[in-house]
Design an enzyme around this catalytic site. Structure first.
Site, PDB file in Angstrom:
ATOM      1  N   HIS A   1       0.843  -1.202   0.000  1.00 55.30           N
ATOM      2  CA  HIS A   1       0.000   0.000   0.000  1.00 55.30           C
ATOM      3  C   HIS A   1       0.878   1.253   0.000  1.00 55.30           C
ATOM      4  O   HIS A   1       1.485   1.610   1.008  1.00 55.30           O
ATOM      5  CB  HIS A   1      -0.947   0.024   1.198  1.00 55.30           C
ATOM      6  CG  HIS A   1      -1.848   1.215   1.190  1.00 55.30           C
ATOM      7  ND1 HIS A   1      -3.019   1.273   0.460  1.00 55.30           N
ATOM      8  CD2 HIS A   1      -1.733   2.432   1.772  1.00 55.30           C
ATOM      9  CE1 HIS A   1      -3.580   2.453   0.608  1.00 55.30           C
ATOM     10  NE2 HIS A   1      -2.823   3.187   1.404  1.00 55.30           N
TER      11      HIS A   1
ATOM     12  N   HIS B   1       1.289   5.368  -2.202  1.00 51.86           N
ATOM     13  CA  HIS B   1       0.730   6.342  -3.155  1.00 51.86           C
ATOM     14  C   HIS B   1       1.927   7.019  -3.818  1.00 51.86           C
ATOM     15  O   HIS B   1       2.412   8.045  -3.333  1.00 51.86           O
ATOM     16  CB  HIS B   1      -0.096   7.408  -2.436  1.00 51.86           C
ATOM     17  CG  HIS B   1      -1.248   6.898  -1.631  1.00 51.86           C
ATOM     18  ND1 HIS B   1      -2.559   7.038  -2.011  1.00 51.86           N
ATOM     19  CD2 HIS B   1      -1.293   6.243  -0.442  1.00 51.86           C
ATOM     20  CE1 HIS B   1      -3.367   6.506  -1.092  1.00 51.86           C
ATOM     21  NE2 HIS B   1      -2.611   6.014  -0.120  1.00 51.86           N
TER      22      HIS B   1
ATOM     23  N   GLU C   1      -7.671   4.069  -8.385  1.00 52.09           N
ATOM     24  CA  GLU C   1      -8.484   4.552  -7.264  1.00 52.09           C
ATOM     25  C   GLU C   1      -9.845   5.066  -7.712  1.00 52.09           C
ATOM     26  O   GLU C   1      -9.950   5.824  -8.680  1.00 52.09           O
ATOM     27  CB  GLU C   1      -7.758   5.672  -6.525  1.00 52.09           C
ATOM     28  CG  GLU C   1      -8.521   6.129  -5.287  1.00 52.09           C
ATOM     29  CD  GLU C   1      -7.758   7.167  -4.486  1.00 52.09           C
ATOM     30  OE1 GLU C   1      -7.502   6.921  -3.305  1.00 52.09           O
ATOM     31  OE2 GLU C   1      -7.438   8.237  -5.044  1.00 52.09           O
TER      32      GLU C   1
ATOM     33  N   SER D   1     -18.045  11.648  -4.439  1.00 45.93           N
ATOM     34  CA  SER D   1     -19.288  11.591  -3.670  1.00 45.93           C
ATOM     35  C   SER D   1     -20.436  12.323  -4.351  1.00 45.93           C
ATOM     36  O   SER D   1     -21.593  12.182  -3.965  1.00 45.93           O
ATOM     37  CB  SER D   1     -19.090  12.242  -2.297  1.00 45.93           C
ATOM     38  OG  SER D   1     -17.813  12.021  -1.813  1.00 45.93           O
TER      39      SER D   1
ATOM     40  N   HIS E   1     -11.539   4.300  -2.548  1.00 49.75           N
ATOM     41  CA  HIS E   1     -10.800   5.176  -1.625  1.00 49.75           C
ATOM     42  C   HIS E   1     -11.209   4.931  -0.179  1.00 49.75           C
ATOM     43  O   HIS E   1     -10.371   4.692   0.676  1.00 49.75           O
ATOM     44  CB  HIS E   1     -10.969   6.661  -1.978  1.00 49.75           C
ATOM     45  CG  HIS E   1     -10.313   7.545  -0.958  1.00 49.75           C
ATOM     46  ND1 HIS E   1     -11.031   8.262  -0.043  1.00 49.75           N
ATOM     47  CD2 HIS E   1      -9.008   7.759  -0.661  1.00 49.75           C
ATOM     48  CE1 HIS E   1     -10.185   8.905   0.761  1.00 49.75           C
ATOM     49  NE2 HIS E   1      -8.956   8.614   0.395  1.00 49.75           N
TER      50      HIS E   1
ATOM     51  N   HIS F   1      -9.196   1.913   1.901  1.00 49.26           N
ATOM     52  CA  HIS F   1      -8.844   2.540   3.182  1.00 49.26           C
ATOM     53  C   HIS F   1     -10.069   2.371   4.072  1.00 49.26           C
ATOM     54  O   HIS F   1     -11.162   2.831   3.709  1.00 49.26           O
ATOM     55  CB  HIS F   1      -8.628   4.053   3.021  1.00 49.26           C
ATOM     56  CG  HIS F   1      -7.401   4.456   2.269  1.00 49.26           C
ATOM     57  ND1 HIS F   1      -7.446   5.051   1.044  1.00 49.26           N
ATOM     58  CD2 HIS F   1      -6.088   4.370   2.600  1.00 49.26           C
ATOM     59  CE1 HIS F   1      -6.205   5.332   0.642  1.00 49.26           C
ATOM     60  NE2 HIS F   1      -5.372   4.918   1.564  1.00 49.26           N
TER      61      HIS F   1
ATOM     62  N   GLU G   1      -9.886   4.348   9.081  1.00 53.22           N
ATOM     63  CA  GLU G   1      -8.554   4.884   9.333  1.00 53.22           C
ATOM     64  C   GLU G   1      -8.558   5.911  10.457  1.00 53.22           C
ATOM     65  O   GLU G   1      -7.581   6.024  11.195  1.00 53.22           O
ATOM     66  CB  GLU G   1      -8.023   5.537   8.033  1.00 53.22           C
ATOM     67  CG  GLU G   1      -6.680   6.222   8.194  1.00 53.22           C
ATOM     68  CD  GLU G   1      -6.175   6.889   6.923  1.00 53.22           C
ATOM     69  OE1 GLU G   1      -6.968   6.997   5.951  1.00 53.22           O
ATOM     70  OE2 GLU G   1      -5.003   7.290   6.893  1.00 53.22           O
TER      71      GLU G   1
ATOM     72  N   ASP H   1       2.332   3.165   3.145  1.00 55.39           N
ATOM     73  CA  ASP H   1       1.488   4.271   2.686  1.00 55.39           C
ATOM     74  C   ASP H   1       2.360   5.180   1.817  1.00 55.39           C
ATOM     75  O   ASP H   1       3.483   4.813   1.482  1.00 55.39           O
ATOM     76  CB  ASP H   1       0.860   5.029   3.876  1.00 55.39           C
ATOM     77  CG  ASP H   1      -0.611   5.351   3.613  1.00 55.39           C
ATOM     78  OD1 ASP H   1      -0.980   5.503   2.434  1.00 55.39           O
ATOM     79  OD2 ASP H   1      -1.386   5.456   4.577  1.00 55.39           O
TER      80      ASP H   1
HETATM   81  O1  MCF Z   1      -3.362   6.741   2.934  1.00 54.30           O
HETATM   82  C1  MCF Z   1      -3.177   8.105   3.137  1.00 54.30           C
HETATM   83  C2  MCF Z   1      -4.215   8.525   4.150  1.00 54.30           C
HETATM   84  N1  MCF Z   1      -5.551   8.122   3.814  1.00 54.30           N
HETATM   85  C3  MCF Z   1      -6.181   8.411   2.636  1.00 54.30           C
HETATM   86  N2  MCF Z   1      -5.693   8.831   1.511  1.00 54.30           N
HETATM   87  C4  MCF Z   1      -4.449   9.087   1.108  1.00 54.30           C
HETATM   88  C5  MCF Z   1      -3.269   8.822   1.811  1.00 54.30           C
HETATM   89  N3  MCF Z   1      -2.243   9.304   1.125  1.00 54.30           N
HETATM   90  C6  MCF Z   1      -2.716   9.829  -0.001  1.00 54.30           C
HETATM   91  N4  MCF Z   1      -4.044   9.701  -0.024  1.00 54.30           N
HETATM   92  C7  MCF Z   1      -4.822  10.182  -1.178  1.00 54.30           C
HETATM   93  C8  MCF Z   1      -6.041   9.369  -1.491  1.00 54.30           C
HETATM   94  O2  MCF Z   1      -5.701   8.284  -2.282  1.00 54.30           O
HETATM   95  O3  MCF Z   1      -5.291  11.465  -0.877  1.00 54.30           O
HETATM   96  C9  MCF Z   1      -6.533  11.680  -1.452  1.00 54.30           C
HETATM   97  C10 MCF Z   1      -6.941  10.382  -2.136  1.00 54.30           C
HETATM   98  O4  MCF Z   1      -6.749  10.461  -3.503  1.00 54.30           O
HETATM   99  C11 MCF Z   1      -7.401  12.057  -0.291  1.00 54.30           C
HETATM  100  S1  MCF Z   1      -9.033  12.483  -0.604  1.00 54.30           S
HETATM  101  C12 MCF Z   1      -8.918  14.049  -1.359  1.00 54.30           C
HETATM  102 FE    FE Z   2      -3.172   5.169   1.805  1.00 52.14          FE
END
Ligand code: MCF
Ligand code: FE
Length: 409
Positions: A64, A66, A144, A148, A182, A209, A212, A312
């Site tokens: 996991h 990004h 991803e 909403s 997401h 996710h 969290e 992450d």
């Molecule tokens: O995992 C971490 C924290 N939780 C959720 N989202 C993200 C994280 N790091 C990047 N993200 C991305 C997620 O994939 O940030 C965006 C999404 O595209 C948040 S929602 C605007």
């Molecule tokens: Fe994440």
């Protein structure tokens, strides 16, 4: 056929077997035998190499991350999930400028150097598809799904279809298309249904996710708190949650998802996740930085979860190295014997990361029939090997993926 050996082989099988002066006999596709190096030397061999004062493990899986957030160093707010999310929205565009490609390439190189051969990349925008497909890494490419707003659903469905199609062109024995939901708070029900249908029909790996933050829990349970205000601010509307936690989980039947975080799941929810054959991925440094919490590991192990560890993104971490991640976890979970915990943590980035996966990849164990993906680390200790590996290794001396040695630049 090739033979590679070292003073210690950590097989990363369920019982954490170790072979002293061991060897791996393999071709480009699979491991043919794992045994004492001396014994294997009598077989027909094209090339052989023995690494003195070294340990070999299956190479690591960072399931996991990004990669598209690789440019973050210091722009995002830590210590409060809501403030972090607000800071992502404010800084997103500047994190994805024309120098992103370079940053992603740099992070891929660093991951390879740290012994990682496989990643689960959550791709929010598709900026990372080419750089990953052209890298030596094995990749679960999680497209991803997020959105909403009712009005945006048809467009988001179309773009999801297009991304899955684009990604299918890169499909290979190293690159696997997948879907990431997401989270339960950020995906419209119609969009979720569509994404799950694709995942089912195409038999794609699925990740989400899940629970969290406390803010997410409060929104899903009561429709109140940070997210109520969030939707009001960004969509100017009085939204209610799309799902209860239970109804969201019901939708995942038959999909064997990866649940990322599950920090605030209760016993009933964990039981439900177990029945769904769900896997739990924990990202301890991210959890500390965004939510001031750590996954209760004993509870997970007692409930029969083989917890997978990942980093992450740099959106919530200071490196994508799993050795760094495991070191933090080793210090944090002080209730365990150090060597026992070190072994469980290593299994969490090898064996457990690939257990009954949907892509049919036999990886994460040094075993006959498994892929020849392994990492060599310089290490002179004779005991507490898992512990010393996590404490004292920063980089792999060599990394083999599909039996081929990846040259570190
Ligand atoms: O995992 C971490 C924290 N939780 C959720 N989202 C993200 C994280 N790091 C990047 N993200 C991305 C997620 O994939 O940030 C965006 C999404 O595209 C948040 S929602 C605007
Ligand atoms: Fe994440």
């Amino acid at each position: 056929m090739y033979l590679v050996g070292a003073d210690f082989l950590l097989l990363c099988d369920d019982s954490f077997s170790i072979i002293e002066k061991g060897g791996i006999y393999f071709d480009d596709n699979e491991i043919i035998a794992v045994d004492k190096y001396e014994k294997l030397e009598s077989l027909r061999i094209r090339e052989k190499k023995y690494y003195e004062n070294c340990v070999i493990t299956p190479s690591f899986a960072n399931l996991h991350t990004h990669l598209e957030f690789s440019k973050n160093n210091g722009k995002l707010h830590y210590g409060n999930f809501g403030k972090w999310l607000d800071s992502v929205i404010v800084n997103r565009d500047s994190l994805m400028d024309s120098t992103l490609e370079e940053a992603m390439q740099r992070e891929i190189t660093k991951m390879l150097k740290s012994g990682i051969s496989c990643i689960g990349a959550i791709s929010s925008y598709g900026y990372d598809v080419e750089v990953l497909a052209n890298s030596p890494l094995r990749v679960l490419f999680f497209n991803e799904v997020i959105g909403s707003k009712e009005e945006a659903v048809p467009f988001l469905e179309q773009s999801l279809n297009a991304r899955i199609k684009e990604c299918a062109q890169y499909q290979s024995k190293r690159f696997f298309p997948a879907i990431a939901i997401h989270s339960p708070y950020s995906v419209h029900e119609t969009l979720l249904n569509k994404a799950l249908e694709i995942a089912k029909v195409e038999e794609l790996p699925l990740s989400v996710h899940f629970l969290e933050s406390k803010e997410e829990r409060e929104w899903l349970d009561n429709g109140s708190g940070y997210f109520k205000d969030f939707f009001k601010r960004f969509f100017n509307s009085d939204m209610t949650p799309f799902f209860s936690i239970e109804s969201f989980l019901d939708k995942l039947e038959g999909l064997n998802p990866y649940f990322v975080h599950t920090l605030f799941a209760n016993d009933n929810e964990l039981e439900r996740i177990k029945k769904l054959n769900g896997k739990i991925i924990s990202c301890p440094r991210s959890n500390r930085l965004l939510n001031n919490a750590l996954l209760p590991l004993s509870k997970m192990y007692n409930n029969g979860f083989d917890v997978i560890f990942a980093t992450d993104g740099l959106s919530s971490n200071d490196s994508l190295s799993l050795l760094d991640e495991l070191k933090m976890a080793l210090y944090a979970y002080s209730e365990y014997d150090v060597e026992y915990l070190a072994q469980k943590l290593l299994l969490g980035v090898t064996n457990y990361a690939f257990k009954d996966n949907k892509i049919g990849l036999k990886a994460g164990i040094l075993k006959q029939g498994y892929v020849p993906d392994f990492a060599v680390f310089k290490l002179e200790c004779k005991e507490q090997i898992a512990l010393n590996l996590i404490l004292n290794s920063k980089e792999a001396l060599a990394l083999y993926i599909g039996g081929i040695k990846v040259e570190h630049e």
